[in-house]
Design a protein around this motif. Sequence first.
Motif, PDB file in Angstrom:
ATOM      1  N   ILE A 207       0.858  -1.193   0.000  1.00  2.97           N
ATOM      2  CA  ILE A 207       0.000   0.000   0.000  1.00  2.97           C
ATOM      3  C   ILE A 207       0.890   1.238   0.000  1.00  2.97           C
ATOM      4  N   GLY A 208       0.913   1.958  -1.117  1.00  2.00           N
ATOM      5  CA  GLY A 208       1.752   3.150  -1.223  1.00  2.00           C
ATOM      6  C   GLY A 208       2.826   3.039  -2.275  1.00  2.00           C
ATOM      7  N   GLN A 212       0.483   8.497  -3.768  1.00  2.00           N
ATOM      8  CA  GLN A 212      -0.331   8.436  -2.553  1.00  2.00           C
ATOM      9  C   GLN A 212      -1.396   9.524  -2.440  1.00  2.00           C
ATOM     10  N   ARG A 215      -3.761  13.851   2.044  1.00  2.00           N
ATOM     11  CA  ARG A 215      -4.572  13.529   3.205  1.00  2.00           C
ATOM     12  C   ARG A 215      -5.812  14.404   3.229  1.00  2.00           C
ATOM     13  N   TYR A 223       1.875   7.461   3.736  1.00  2.00           N
ATOM     14  CA  TYR A 223       1.674   6.134   4.312  1.00  2.00           C
ATOM     15  C   TYR A 223       2.575   5.056   3.720  1.00  2.00           C
ATOM     16  N   LYS A 224       3.350   5.374   2.698  1.00  2.00           N
ATOM     17  CA  LYS A 224       4.252   4.377   2.113  1.00  2.00           C
ATOM     18  C   LYS A 224       5.229   3.878   3.171  1.00  2.00           C
ATOM     19  N   ILE A 227       2.429   1.267   6.873  1.00  2.00           N
ATOM     20  CA  ILE A 227       1.172   0.576   7.158  1.00  2.00           C
ATOM     21  C   ILE A 227       1.455  -0.772   7.827  1.00  2.00           C
ATOM     22  N   VAL A 257      -6.477  -2.217   8.925  1.00  2.47           N
ATOM     23  CA  VAL A 257      -6.640  -1.098   7.990  1.00  2.47           C
ATOM     24  C   VAL A 257      -8.118  -0.793   7.734  1.00  2.47           C
ATOM     25  N   GLY A 290      -4.310   1.659   9.845  1.00  2.00           N
ATOM     26  CA  GLY A 290      -3.003   1.240   9.349  1.00  2.00           C
ATOM     27  C   GLY A 290      -1.841   1.740  10.161  1.00  2.00           C
ATOM     28  N   THR A 297      -1.133   7.197   8.226  1.00  2.00           N
ATOM     29  CA  THR A 297      -2.093   6.114   8.063  1.00  2.00           C
ATOM     30  C   THR A 297      -2.692   6.123   6.665  1.00  2.00           C
ATOM     31  N   TYR A 298      -3.263   4.984   6.251  1.00  2.00           N
ATOM     32  CA  TYR A 298      -3.873   4.892   4.916  1.00  2.00           C
ATOM     33  C   TYR A 298      -5.289   5.444   4.908  1.00  2.00           C
ATOM     34  N   PRO A 337      -6.598   0.249  -2.233  1.00  2.00           N
ATOM     35  CA  PRO A 337      -5.266   0.430  -2.827  1.00  2.00           C
ATOM     36  C   PRO A 337      -5.262   0.177  -4.339  1.00  2.00           C
TER      37      PRO A 337
END
Length: 460
Positions: A207-208, A212, A215, A223-224, A227, A257, A290, A297-298, A337
């Motif tokens: 994820i990332g 991305q 926010r 978030y890369k 997570i 998540v 996450g 966070t995701y 994702p």
Amino acid sequence: MLVKNTAAILLFCLLSSSASAMPEKEANVIDSNSLRAAFINGKTEVRFRYFLMITDNKKGLTDYYANAVGGGLKYETAKFHGFQAGVGGFFIFNIGSSNLNQPDAATKQMNRYEIGLFDIENASNKNDIDRLEELYLKYHFKKTTVSAGKQIINTPFINQQDGRMRPTGVEGIWLNATHKKTKWEGGILWGISPRSTVRWFNIGASIGVYPQGIRENGQAANYKDHINSRAVLLGGITHDFNNGLKVQLWEQWTENVFNTLLLQMDKKWGSSSFYTGIQGILQHAINDGGNADQSKTYIQKGNTALSFGATTGWKNKNTDLSFNYNRITERGRYLMPREWGRDPFYTFLPRERNEGFGDVHATMFKFKQIFPRQHFQTMIGLGYYALPDVTDTRLNKYGMPSYSQINIDIQYSFTGALHGMSAELLYVYKGQEGNSYDNNKYVIHKVNTSLFNLILNYHF
């Protein structure tokens, strides 16, 4: 890397070709129930793919092009006491492209589409782009199969999304079972190799890998590699009723998540060619989404999203005509994702997505016609996608203005001496419908953009 990733493939293929090297008398005495016979009677598949992609952006912004060529090899044994083993991989070469490492001078935005033909983590890599895609052990029992290892699956949320050179792969345990008119699918996944990458990632790290976005407070998402998630539990049940009704129920639980639930019902009306369908998706964050640090966070803690859609159309053997609608409410962003798969919405058209947005109204008209005698088919899609304003960062993750989209897809399957080869020409235009506030970072690769794709596939 190439030697490492293809060693297993070569081993299997050497074993599978051993039958041709044996004396005829020896081949005739092999026990058909032996392990050796399972290898000798296995199946080998070879694939080649060429992809030309061109992006024509708004005047004054950078245009891009790329040429990719690649080939793949897969071997699967015959059954041995219900067991099968498979292994497959693919290699890609960049044979002529724009400088995909160079951002647009005016907006500082990086290339979006052409880089996806290669390794998005290393755009300068032109020769060593290879991946071990499948390495699995499968067990068959009546109408049930269980596969363990690296494999390719197709679900509403995690799917192949094969719009570049190679699809997304997963690693885990996967079950398919059929009983009369009911089908069960599901399993546990602990690894993913997203389309346009060569590495395998654990769930959190996958994820990332793609851009991305931002926010909800407007700051760049971060978030890369942050997570905390080790597994995805995913399951679905599909039942076909006698009256032409098909019902699907899917649930995807991503540890730490989010959880996503999909219900879809599609109906064919009697002996006519008319059909309708409805779909609903409900999603909510789990724990901290996450990461306890909400800047990393995701999905924001407490976030929920609701989507619903419908389709109606007319279809026979060679023609499919439909009108489609989808709504993502203003409750929150629908998040999934992009590394894992494409949108499951009825309104999806290739080369754009509505993931990452809330408060969306999408409408799409699609017409598909097959000409079987000519080995030719075409699809035309016309869509209008009303998104929240680009300044509404709570509901617009990627700074995408409202847009209209036209897709024209033409496919041809060759016969005779070129049997096994197919060609596809896809043209996409995305027009700007929302306000970009004279800021071209909301325009480049997003709207006022034409995409040209030429794909040649050959397999045997």
